[in-house]
Design an enzyme around this catalytic site. Structure first.
Site, short mmCIF file in Angstrom:
data_model
loop_
_atom_site.label_atom_id
_atom_site.label_comp_id
_atom_site.label_asym_id
_atom_site.label_seq_id
_atom_site.Cartn_x
_atom_site.Cartn_y
_atom_site.Cartn_z
N CYS A 24 -1.19 -6.96 6.57
CA CYS A 24 -2.07 -5.94 5.99
C CYS A 24 -3.38 -6.59 5.57
O CYS A 24 -3.37 -7.63 4.90
CB CYS A 24 -1.38 -5.31 4.78
SG CYS A 24 -2.48 -4.32 3.75
N CYS B 221 0.83 -1.22 0.00
CA CYS B 221 0.00 0.00 0.00
C CYS B 221 0.86 1.26 0.00
O CYS B 221 0.35 2.35 -0.22
CB CYS B 221 -0.88 0.08 1.24
SG CYS B 221 -2.10 -1.22 1.43
#
Ligand code: MSP
Length: 523
Positions: free
Chosen positions: A155, A133
């Site tokens: 994540c 990300c």
């Protein structure tokens, strides 16, 4: 033919390390269709796309491939990202790469301006970072790992372990902008669309904003912080600024005033960056916030968000090789409500191609042109006295054109296509009911035959104009086949007048039309 109304629209800039997949292609064709629509309507349009080339993700991918990061991104942009635009028939006005000097210099200038205005300070930082990300993760997106990642924090989006980073960072005082952002969302209800995205952003901002770490010192693949060359600027700050640097921020005030502010179309995964951080950065710099941010949904394949890392990736070319770029554009823009998630399957694509494009629109075009050739030697006949059925078609065309324009203004290409398709359906029904092949057997009904075929051909003229932003290639062929090029180029036909009846001139010649959407062999 500009009406002076500025319409600047952007795609996100893509990470070149991922190969383009149909999710990226979805955003790009949506933005391109909106841009083409506005351009053809006479708005002063500018469409921007590009690539996001800095950050740890890129650095690691380059290292893994044994080349410098610059070589790595140069290769991918040339081999994969420029060709994508051709594959999907995207008519962008500019392509920005964040490694270009025009961008790097202006990013430094912007960040320096925030520093000088007192919005940046130095501090210590320790948090869990996701390289996928390129983001320090908020609590809500940190989950416990399973399988090989048992015992680790991972994540929620990438399902990969997070890294604990501890460094001295520069921070942007994002927390100071909470009230002004909430005011913005309140005063401009269309700033974030659709409604579900707006609600999510408002509740996120209401729950409190933390200052944002905007520099990194652990690696150097990025733009240097101008007052401290041991740091590079956080890749998201660098990336968001592309929207401003590409239209002359800091170099060309005239161009900047003409284009800015922009509409941003983004996937919902990156909504917060665009609807929270970006407007706050602009407020801090004393610049106008964007006109609006539209978040579309995810493409799901087999029920999961499509992504290369999860091995569900499908390259756009796999689809265009079989069905063509128009069908790609039509399918994704019509089959998915813009703003919601949608599932892709080959079966659905194939069924819609056959029903809506080949049998619905394509067949209507072929048989109308063929009948004008057969019964009128290829010359568009005049319309004689009209009946209620003919006038109903005229009204359908006028209403559809108006509804489609209103839908495009709301960033709803799917609803625009639904409106336009009422013309296809109405004309197919009209031909079936009026049976031109039967009229052709009776010399006494020749005037009526002319009216029916003029009505069908004129309806197709309107369809070509209205569908040209969605399917530029097929509509161009249709335009030529109708002999409508006597009216000028298709892309120059004023879109907001497409529904005015009578554009096509009797007496013009039609030219044989090969099937617009040929049968496909999917073996
Ligand atoms: N580089 C950042 C964006 C910076 S913008 C200042 C980034 N890049 S990305 O390559 O990961 O792609 C971002 C965009 O691709 C998403 O916002 C979305 O528009 C599109 N999509 C990627 N996967 C997608 C799906 N599965 N479905 C729909 N769109 C998807 O994030």
């Amino acid at each position: 033919m500009s009406n002076g109304r500025s319409f600047y629209i952007t795609t996100p800039i893509y990470y070149p390390s991922d190969l383009p997949h149909i999710g990226h292609g979805y955003t790009s064709v949506a933005v391109d269709a909106l841009a083409r629509w506005h351009r053809q309507a006479g708005d002063d349009t500018w469409m921007l796309t590009g690539t996001d080339e800095h950050g740890q993700k890129m650095l690691r991918a380059a290292a893994a491939n044994g080349v410098t990061p610059q070589e790595w991104v140069d290769r991918l942009v040339q081999e994969s990202w420029f060709p994508l635009l051709e594959t999907l028939d995207v008519a962008n006005d500019d392509f920005i790469r964040t490694t270009q000097p025009r961008h790097e210099e202006r990013v430094q200038q912007f960040v320096q301006a925030l520093y000088d205005r007192g919005y940046i300070y130095a501090g210590e930082y320790e948090a869990l970072y996701c390289v996928g990300c390129e983001e320090f993760k908020p609590e809500a997106e940190i989950v416990d790992g399973t399988g090989p990642f048992e015992g680790l924090k991972v994540c929620a989006i990438h399902s990969k372990p997070l890294e604990l980073l501890q460094e001295k960072n520069y921070f942007f005082k994002l927390s100071e902008f909470q009230d002004r952002l909430l005011e913005l969302y309140r005063d401009e209800p269309d700033f974030v669309r659709p409604e579900s995205a707006r609600n999510e952003v408002i509740s996120f901002v209401r729950s409190g904003l933390k200052d944002l770490s905007i520099s990194r010192s652990a690696f150097d693949w990025g733009i240097r912080v101008p007052w401290d060359d041991t740091h590079v600027i956080y890749v998201w700050v660098d990336a968001l600024l592309n929207y401003a640097t590409a239209v002359g921020y800091g170099t060309d005030p005239e161009q900047f005033a003409r284009r800015w502010p922009a509409y941003h179309v983004v996937g919902k995964d990156i909504l917060r960056f665009h609807a929270v951080i970006w407007p706050a950065m602009l407020m801090a710099a004393g610049l106008d916030v964007p006109r609006g941010v539209f978040a579309h949904g995810w493409l799901l394949v087999g029920g999961e968000k499509m992504s290369k890392s999860k091995l569900t990736g499908i390259a756009p070319q796999e689809i265009t090789d079989v069905f063509g770029s128009d069908a790609y554009r039509f399918y994704f823009l019509s089959a998915i409500a813009f703003g919601q998630d949608g599932s892709f399957s080959w079966e659905d694509l194939s069924a819609r191609y056959q029903a809506e494009l080949a049998n619905g629109f394509g067949n209507l075009a072929s048989r109308t042109v063929a009948m004008i050739e057969r019964y009128f030697d290829g010359v568009v006949p005049p319309s004689a006295e009209t009946t209620e059925a003919d006038e109903r078609i005229q009204r359908t065309v006028a209403d559809a054109a108006e509804a489609a324009d209103a839908a495009m203004e709301r960033f709803r290409p799917d609803e625009a296509i639904t409106a336009i398709w009422t013309i296809v359906d109405a004309l197919n029904g009209y031909i079936t009911e009026n049976e031109p092949w039967a009229l052709a057997k009776d010399d006494g009904r020749r005037a009526r035959l002319g009216t029916v075929l003029y009505t069908a051909a004129e309806g197709l003229r309107a369809l070509a104009v209205l569908l040209s932003p969605i399917m530029p290639a097929a509509t161009e062929k249709l335009w030529v086949a109708l002999g409508a090029d006597a009216l000028g180029r298709l892309v120059d036909q004023p879109l907001r007048e497409a529904g005015t009846w009578g554009g096509l001139r009797p007496g013009g010649s039609v030219n044989g039309l090969a099937p617009l959407f040929p049968r496909v062999d999917q073996s």
